[in-house]
Design a protein around this motif. Structure first.
Motif, PDB file in Angstrom:
ATOM      1  N   GLN A   1      -0.722   9.180 -11.704  1.00 16.26           N
ATOM      2  CA  GLN A   1      -1.858   8.438 -11.169  1.00 16.26           C
ATOM      3  C   GLN A   1      -1.572   6.940 -11.279  1.00 16.26           C
ATOM      4  O   GLN A   1      -1.126   6.464 -12.319  1.00 16.26           O
ATOM      5  CB  GLN A   1      -3.147   8.779 -11.930  1.00 16.26           C
ATOM      6  CG  GLN A   1      -3.628  10.207 -11.713  1.00 16.26           C
ATOM      7  CD  GLN A   1      -4.827  10.517 -12.579  1.00 16.26           C
ATOM      8  OE1 GLN A   1      -4.719  10.670 -13.798  1.00 16.26           O
ATOM      9  NE2 GLN A   1      -5.979  10.616 -11.973  1.00 16.26           N
ATOM     10  N   ALA A   2      -1.837   6.231 -10.192  1.00 18.04           N
ATOM     11  CA  ALA A   2      -1.591   4.789 -10.192  1.00 18.04           C
ATOM     12  C   ALA A   2      -2.380   4.152  -9.059  1.00 18.04           C
ATOM     13  O   ALA A   2      -2.731   4.811  -8.079  1.00 18.04           O
ATOM     14  CB  ALA A   2      -0.103   4.494 -10.020  1.00 18.04           C
ATOM     15  N   VAL A   3      -2.673   2.867  -9.213  1.00 16.98           N
ATOM     16  CA  VAL A   3      -3.305   2.096  -8.153  1.00 16.98           C
ATOM     17  C   VAL A   3      -2.636   0.727  -8.077  1.00 16.98           C
ATOM     18  O   VAL A   3      -2.207   0.172  -9.095  1.00 16.98           O
ATOM     19  CB  VAL A   3      -4.834   1.910  -8.357  1.00 16.98           C
ATOM     20  CG1 VAL A   3      -5.568   3.224  -8.232  1.00 16.98           C
ATOM     21  CG2 VAL A   3      -5.135   1.267  -9.705  1.00 16.98           C
TER      22      VAL A   3
ATOM     23  N   VAL B   1       2.326   3.370  -4.085  1.00 20.82           N
ATOM     24  CA  VAL B   1       1.813   4.573  -4.731  1.00 20.82           C
ATOM     25  C   VAL B   1       2.094   5.806  -3.882  1.00 20.82           C
ATOM     26  O   VAL B   1       2.523   6.847  -4.390  1.00 20.82           O
ATOM     27  CB  VAL B   1       0.300   4.442  -5.008  1.00 20.82           C
ATOM     28  CG1 VAL B   1      -0.274   5.761  -5.522  1.00 20.82           C
ATOM     29  CG2 VAL B   1       0.042   3.327  -6.021  1.00 20.82           C
ATOM     30  N   SER B   2       1.891   5.686  -2.567  1.00 22.94           N
ATOM     31  CA  SER B   2       2.024   6.864  -1.707  1.00 22.94           C
ATOM     32  C   SER B   2       3.460   7.291  -1.468  1.00 22.94           C
ATOM     33  O   SER B   2       3.715   8.452  -1.127  1.00 22.94           O
ATOM     34  CB  SER B   2       1.349   6.591  -0.358  1.00 22.94           C
ATOM     35  OG  SER B   2       2.025   5.571   0.360  1.00 22.94           O
TER      36      SER B   2
ATOM     37  N   PHE C   1      -2.205  -3.882 -10.809  1.00 15.97           N
ATOM     38  CA  PHE C   1      -1.763  -2.487 -10.732  1.00 15.97           C
ATOM     39  C   PHE C   1      -1.956  -1.785 -12.064  1.00 15.97           C
ATOM     40  O   PHE C   1      -1.877  -2.401 -13.124  1.00 15.97           O
ATOM     41  CB  PHE C   1      -0.312  -2.371 -10.240  1.00 15.97           C
ATOM     42  CG  PHE C   1       0.704  -3.197 -10.975  1.00 15.97           C
ATOM     43  CD1 PHE C   1       1.460  -2.649 -12.001  1.00 15.97           C
ATOM     44  CD2 PHE C   1       0.940  -4.520 -10.622  1.00 15.97           C
ATOM     45  CE1 PHE C   1       2.421  -3.401 -12.664  1.00 15.97           C
ATOM     46  CE2 PHE C   1       1.909  -5.282 -11.275  1.00 15.97           C
ATOM     47  CZ  PHE C   1       2.647  -4.724 -12.300  1.00 15.97           C
ATOM     48  N   ARG C   2      -2.233  -0.484 -11.970  1.00 20.40           N
ATOM     49  CA  ARG C   2      -2.610   0.297 -13.146  1.00 20.40           C
ATOM     50  C   ARG C   2      -1.967   1.678 -13.097  1.00 20.40           C
ATOM     51  O   ARG C   2      -1.772   2.241 -12.018  1.00 20.40           O
ATOM     52  CB  ARG C   2      -4.140   0.460 -13.223  1.00 20.40           C
ATOM     53  CG  ARG C   2      -4.871  -0.867 -13.392  1.00 20.40           C
ATOM     54  CD  ARG C   2      -6.355  -0.756 -13.078  1.00 20.40           C
ATOM     55  NE  ARG C   2      -6.985  -2.062 -13.195  1.00 20.40           N
ATOM     56  CZ  ARG C   2      -7.714  -2.459 -14.236  1.00 20.40           C
ATOM     57  NH1 ARG C   2      -7.945  -1.630 -15.241  1.00 20.40           N
ATOM     58  NH2 ARG C   2      -8.227  -3.670 -14.278  1.00 20.40           N
ATOM     59  N   SER C   3      -1.696   2.217 -14.285  1.00 16.98           N
ATOM     60  CA  SER C   3      -1.171   3.571 -14.381  1.00 16.98           C
ATOM     61  C   SER C   3      -1.404   4.071 -15.804  1.00 16.98           C
ATOM     62  O   SER C   3      -1.924   3.344 -16.657  1.00 16.98           O
ATOM     63  CB  SER C   3       0.325   3.613 -14.032  1.00 16.98           C
ATOM     64  OG  SER C   3       1.092   3.121 -15.114  1.00 16.98           O
TER      65      SER C   3
ATOM     66  N   SER D   1      -3.523  -2.978  -6.092  1.00 20.97           N
ATOM     67  CA  SER D   1      -4.527  -3.671  -5.286  1.00 20.97           C
ATOM     68  C   SER D   1      -4.214  -5.157  -5.196  1.00 20.97           C
ATOM     69  O   SER D   1      -3.988  -5.811  -6.219  1.00 20.97           O
ATOM     70  CB  SER D   1      -5.927  -3.503  -5.895  1.00 20.97           C
ATOM     71  OG  SER D   1      -6.295  -2.140  -5.978  1.00 20.97           O
TER      72      SER D   1
ATOM     73  N   GLN E   1       0.819  -1.205   0.000  1.00 23.96           N
ATOM     74  CA  GLN E   1       0.000   0.000   0.000  1.00 23.96           C
ATOM     75  C   GLN E   1       0.857   1.261   0.000  1.00 23.96           C
ATOM     76  O   GLN E   1       0.355   2.366  -0.251  1.00 23.96           O
ATOM     77  CB  GLN E   1      -0.937   0.005   1.212  1.00 23.96           C
ATOM     78  CG  GLN E   1      -1.803  -1.238   1.375  1.00 23.96           C
ATOM     79  CD  GLN E   1      -2.562  -1.604   0.118  1.00 23.96           C
ATOM     80  OE1 GLN E   1      -3.217  -0.762  -0.500  1.00 23.96           O
ATOM     81  NE2 GLN E   1      -2.480  -2.867  -0.277  1.00 23.96           N
TER      82      GLN E   1
ATOM     83  N   MET F   1      -9.397   4.766 -14.847  1.00 20.33           N
ATOM     84  CA  MET F   1      -8.458   3.742 -14.411  1.00 20.33           C
ATOM     85  C   MET F   1      -8.780   2.357 -14.978  1.00 20.33           C
ATOM     86  O   MET F   1      -8.004   1.425 -14.811  1.00 20.33           O
ATOM     87  CB  MET F   1      -8.408   3.669 -12.883  1.00 20.33           C
ATOM     88  CG  MET F   1      -7.408   4.622 -12.267  1.00 20.33           C
ATOM     89  SD  MET F   1      -5.726   4.216 -12.774  1.00 20.33           S
ATOM     90  CE  MET F   1      -4.827   5.557 -12.003  1.00 20.33           C
TER      91      MET F   1
ATOM     92  N   THR G   1      -6.013  -8.361  -4.797  1.00 22.35           N
ATOM     93  CA  THR G   1      -7.428  -8.641  -5.033  1.00 22.35           C
ATOM     94  C   THR G   1      -7.893 -10.009  -4.551  1.00 22.35           C
ATOM     95  O   THR G   1      -9.096 -10.267  -4.501  1.00 22.35           O
ATOM     96  CB  THR G   1      -7.744  -8.523  -6.532  1.00 22.35           C
ATOM     97  OG1 THR G   1      -6.873  -9.404  -7.264  1.00 22.35           O
ATOM     98  CG2 THR G   1      -7.526  -7.101  -7.008  1.00 22.35           C
TER      99      THR G   1
END
Length: 212
Positions: A54-56, A45-46, A81-83, A58, A42, A155, A60
């Motif tokens: 921008q990215a996520v 990204v931060s 993960f996505r960007s 997770s 977690q 996203m 799942t």
């Protein structure tokens, strides 16, 4: 008409040493290791992705163990993960691997990371000339006031991105009215959208194809 993100994912397998839940000191618990990995990713990204990107990331799913009183020897997790940038996706993957291997070592476990088939999906990026043509066709069908050209990036990902890497084009959205979003059990397709879809493709073909 905004961009859509890339989509990538890995299967993370954490292996330890199973044992009896009454004697955890005799085992190397992969569940505890997996939990530490979940918490640590977690921070990707931060703490490693620029706040201007921008990215996520997770986790799942997590699977492992069957009995109430047995510490399993293996845990499997799926991570998505996505960007909007291939360089950001590469950084996410590098950090993910670093966290997984470092955490596994700290817990006396091992970890294996593998990419499933059909990944990664690249970002969906429209081409300017084809986008202008699509806007003109949509405006002719629905009126310019009903064509939204400055949508926020989405996203979600789209396999049409592969086509756009080979042939210039544009990915567009046709509105569905006040319905729940896609992949939602409450989604209800609006049949009235069909007419606009047919009219758009007809108008687009008329503008794009040379007259016979």
């Amino acid at each position: 008409m905004g961009a859509m993100a890339s989509a990538d994912g890995v299967l993370i397998t954490v292996e330890g040493t199973g044992g009896h839940s009454a004697q955890p000191h005799m085992a190397r618990d992969p569940l505890v290791c997996a939990a530490a990995i979940i918490g640590s990713v977690q921070t990707i990204v931060s703490r490693t992705v620029s706040p201007f990107e921008q990215a996520v990331v997770s986790i799942t799913s997590i699977h492992g163990g069957e009995a109430w009183n047995v510490i399993p020897d293996k845990i499997q997790m799926r991570c998505n993960f996505r960007s909007f940038s291939e360089s950001v996706s590469a950084k996410i993957e590098m950090e993910l691997k670093r966290i997984c291997h470092g955490t596994a070592q700290a817990h006396g476990c091992t970890v294996h990371i593998e990419r499933p088939p059909m990944t990664p999906y690249p970002p969906t990026v429209n081409h300017p000339a084809e986008t202008r043509l699509a806007i003109e066709a949509m405006s002719a069908v629905a009126g310019a006031e009903n064509v939204h050209q400055n949508l926020e990036p989405v996203m979600g990902s789209e396999d049409f991105a592969f086509f756009l890497r080979e042939v210039p084009g544009a990915y567009i959205f046709i509105g569905n009215g006040d319905s729940a979003a896609l992949h939602n059990p409450a989604y209800d397709f609006n049949d009235d959208a069909l007419g606009y879809g047919v009219a758009y493709w007809t108008e687009l073909a008329r503008r794009a194809l040379p007259c016979a």
